[in-house]
Motif scaffolding. Structure first.
Motif, PDB file in Angstrom:
ATOM      1  N   VAL A   1      32.316 -46.657 -62.857  1.00  0.00           N
ATOM      2  CA  VAL A   1      31.703 -46.945 -63.192  1.00  0.00           C
ATOM      3  C   VAL A   1      32.327 -47.033 -62.640  1.00  0.00           C
ATOM      4  O   VAL A   1      33.250 -46.901 -62.675  1.00  0.00           O
ATOM      5  CB  VAL A   1      31.121 -46.745 -64.273  1.00  0.00           C
TER       6      VAL A   1
ATOM      7  N   LEU B  81      36.369 -52.179 -63.228  1.00  0.00           N
ATOM      8  CA  LEU B  81      35.304 -51.255 -63.345  1.00  0.00           C
ATOM      9  C   LEU B  81      34.635 -51.956 -62.461  1.00  0.00           C
ATOM     10  O   LEU B  81      35.006 -52.412 -61.716  1.00  0.00           O
ATOM     11  CB  LEU B  81      35.152 -51.272 -64.738  1.00  0.00           C
TER      12      LEU B  81
ATOM     13  N   ASP C  44      29.331 -47.113 -69.208  1.00  0.00           N
ATOM     14  CA  ASP C  44      30.590 -47.623 -69.736  1.00  0.00           C
ATOM     15  C   ASP C  44      31.282 -46.491 -70.506  1.00  0.00           C
ATOM     16  O   ASP C  44      30.722 -45.964 -71.470  1.00  0.00           O
ATOM     17  CB  ASP C  44      30.311 -48.801 -70.661  1.00  0.00           C
TER      18      ASP C  44
ATOM     19  N   MET D 124      38.015 -45.032 -71.533  1.00  0.00           N
ATOM     20  CA  MET D 124      38.547 -45.741 -70.372  1.00  0.00           C
ATOM     21  C   MET D 124      40.059 -45.525 -70.234  1.00  0.00           C
ATOM     22  O   MET D 124      40.590 -45.414 -69.125  1.00  0.00           O
ATOM     23  CB  MET D 124      38.235 -47.231 -70.479  1.00  0.00           C
TER      24      MET D 124
ATOM     25  N   TYR E 200      21.298 -46.799 -69.900  1.00  0.00           N
ATOM     26  CA  TYR E 200      22.257 -47.848 -70.226  1.00  0.00           C
ATOM     27  C   TYR E 200      21.634 -49.010 -70.987  1.00  0.00           C
ATOM     28  O   TYR E 200      22.337 -49.834 -71.570  1.00  0.00           O
ATOM     29  CB  TYR E 200      22.940 -48.366 -68.953  1.00  0.00           C
TER      30      TYR E 200
ATOM     31  N   GLN F 107      26.022 -52.736 -70.762  1.00  0.00           N
ATOM     32  CA  GLN F 107      26.473 -52.179 -72.041  1.00  0.00           C
ATOM     33  C   GLN F 107      27.628 -52.994 -72.614  1.00  0.00           C
ATOM     34  O   GLN F 107      27.672 -53.275 -73.815  1.00  0.00           O
ATOM     35  CB  GLN F 107      26.917 -50.734 -71.841  1.00  0.00           C
ATOM     36  N   GLN F 108      28.569 -53.362 -71.763  1.00  0.00           N
ATOM     37  CA  GLN F 108      29.728 -54.118 -72.221  1.00  0.00           C
ATOM     38  C   GLN F 108      29.320 -55.509 -72.709  1.00  0.00           C
ATOM     39  O   GLN F 108      29.808 -55.987 -73.744  1.00  0.00           O
ATOM     40  CB  GLN F 108      30.746 -54.230 -71.088  1.00  0.00           C
TER      41      GLN F 108
ATOM     42  N   TYR G  26      26.597 -50.435 -66.187  1.00  0.00           N
ATOM     43  CA  TYR G  26      27.565 -50.209 -67.259  1.00  0.00           C
ATOM     44  C   TYR G  26      28.064 -51.526 -67.855  1.00  0.00           C
ATOM     45  O   TYR G  26      28.463 -51.592 -69.017  1.00  0.00           O
ATOM     46  CB  TYR G  26      28.751 -49.375 -66.758  1.00  0.00           C
ATOM     47  N   THR G  27      28.015 -52.589 -67.054  1.00  0.00           N
ATOM     48  CA  THR G  27      28.435 -53.900 -67.551  1.00  0.00           C
ATOM     49  C   THR G  27      27.411 -54.471 -68.519  1.00  0.00           C
ATOM     50  O   THR G  27      27.765 -55.227 -69.433  1.00  0.00           O
ATOM     51  CB  THR G  27      28.687 -54.862 -66.379  1.00  0.00           C
TER      52      THR G  27
END
Length: 357
Positions: A15, A6, A339, A344, A129, A98-99, A95-96
């Protein structure tokens, strides 16, 4: 998503998709929130925190900053997951963030210790996000859009340009899964943030049919191919490489397609277990000052998230270059790429099908 796999390479925003810089250093002795720490370890996308910013911070505060680089969000995440990274600040893409929250690798920010959040442009306050900017302070931003050379394509304002048989063999897509799906989803009438299995399947079919028309997937030298006329159009990330070509070549243009495109942003977060948190907050506050944020553009070639920085930017042409600062009107329908979570797997399965087609 630039850029990134990603990574903004997946984006970047990409993403997905495209370089990174870091500030590292040995852990200080001030403890998690103690005072007087003189070292700061920062892990950031290469080139996005200019050396001029670091030097000015060191001179003003006496805090020693060490710079490291990473080339993808995955690399950065893996370092944090190892438990031995020793960083005090990291610069994840949206988005990272969020991860990292989900993996408990970054900590909530203490807003009582932050000054200048009101300098951020409205679209970077309370972003989708990271509601309330609870975990991240946006630093730079960009877009995923469409670039073309008007010597072979008169004009373009739609992803359809990259799906048109008339341009067969002269168009490129970013070699980045989630970046490609921005176009695939939007060309089939869905949002770039969709996680619906049926909508992803429709986008997969569109991308698979498109593949025969492409000169290739390219996340590296497509700006140069556009400049030379070897490419007529390409899916593109805004940022330094694309901006330089647009500024230097009157035939090359960068636009946000009418279907929406996407916005990416990279910001500063404090990892769990950071030792030099006082220094980390000092650095965050330093970068929120408009005159410092302006260096992201003047010295780094990136768009600043800081609205008040605009009056301090010396390179006024950058403000009118859509490959640096896309207009508010052009990004009205653009989404932050998020994300996709459990969806995914649908993107990964679809991307395998596209690449094998």
């Amino acid at each position: 998503m630039r850029k990134k796999s990603l990574s903004r390479t997946v984006l970047a925003a990409s993403v997905a998709t495209v370089t990174a810089l870091v500030v590292t250093g040995c852990a200080g002795s001030d403890g998690g929130s103690g005072g007087g720490g003189k070292k700061l370890n920062v892990y950031a996308w290469a080139g996005e925190i200019p050396e001029s910013v670091v030097k000015a911070f060191e001179k003003e505060t006496g805090i020693e900053v060490t710079l490291d680089t990473f080339d993808s969000n995955e690399t950065m995440t893996a370092k944090l997951s190892s438990g031995s990274a020793g960083y005090d600040l990291v610069e994840p893409s949206q988005y990272t963030v969020q991860q990292l929250i989900g993996q408990k690798l970054i900590q909530p920010l203490d807003h009582s210790r932050i000054k200048g959040l009101d300098n951020l442009a409205e679209k970077f306050r309370d972003p989708s996000y990271d509601p309330g900017n609870k975990y991240s302070v946006p630093w730079i931003w960009g877009t995923t859009g469409l670039a073309y050379n008007d010597t072979c394509i008169d004009s373009a304002d739609s992803w359809q340009t990259l799906f048109d048989a008339e341009h067969k063999g002269k168009v490129y897509m970013l070699d980045n899964m989630l970046a490609a799906y921005i176009a695939g989803l939007q060309i089939t009438g869905s949002r770039a943030t969709s996680t619906d299995e049926g909508e992803i399947a429709a986008a997969t079919e569109a991308l698979a049919k498109q593949k025969d028309l492409l000169a290739g997937y390219n996340s590296t030298n497509y700006p140069q191919l556009l400049a030379s006329g070897q490419a007529c159009a390409a899916q593109a990330w805004s940022g330094t490489a694309m901006a330089k070509v647009v500024a230097a070549n009157e035939n090359v243009h960068y636009v946000i397609p009418k279907e929406g495109g996407s916005i990416w942003t990279d910001g500063l977060s404090i990892p769990e277990g950071a030792k030099n948190t006082d220094a980390a907050y000092e650095f965050i506050n330093f970068t929120l000052r408009p005159e410092i944020a302006a260096m992201a553009t003047d010295d780094g070639g990136s768009a600043s998230t800081n609205a008040k920085a605009r009056e301090h930017i010396k390179d006024k042409k950058a403000l009118d270059n859509p490959a640096v600062y896309a207009s508010d009107e052009s990004i009205a329908e653009a989404d932050f790429l998020l994300d996709p979570g459990t969806a995914m797997k649908h993107f990964q399965q679809g991307w395998t099908k596209v690449k094998a087609s």
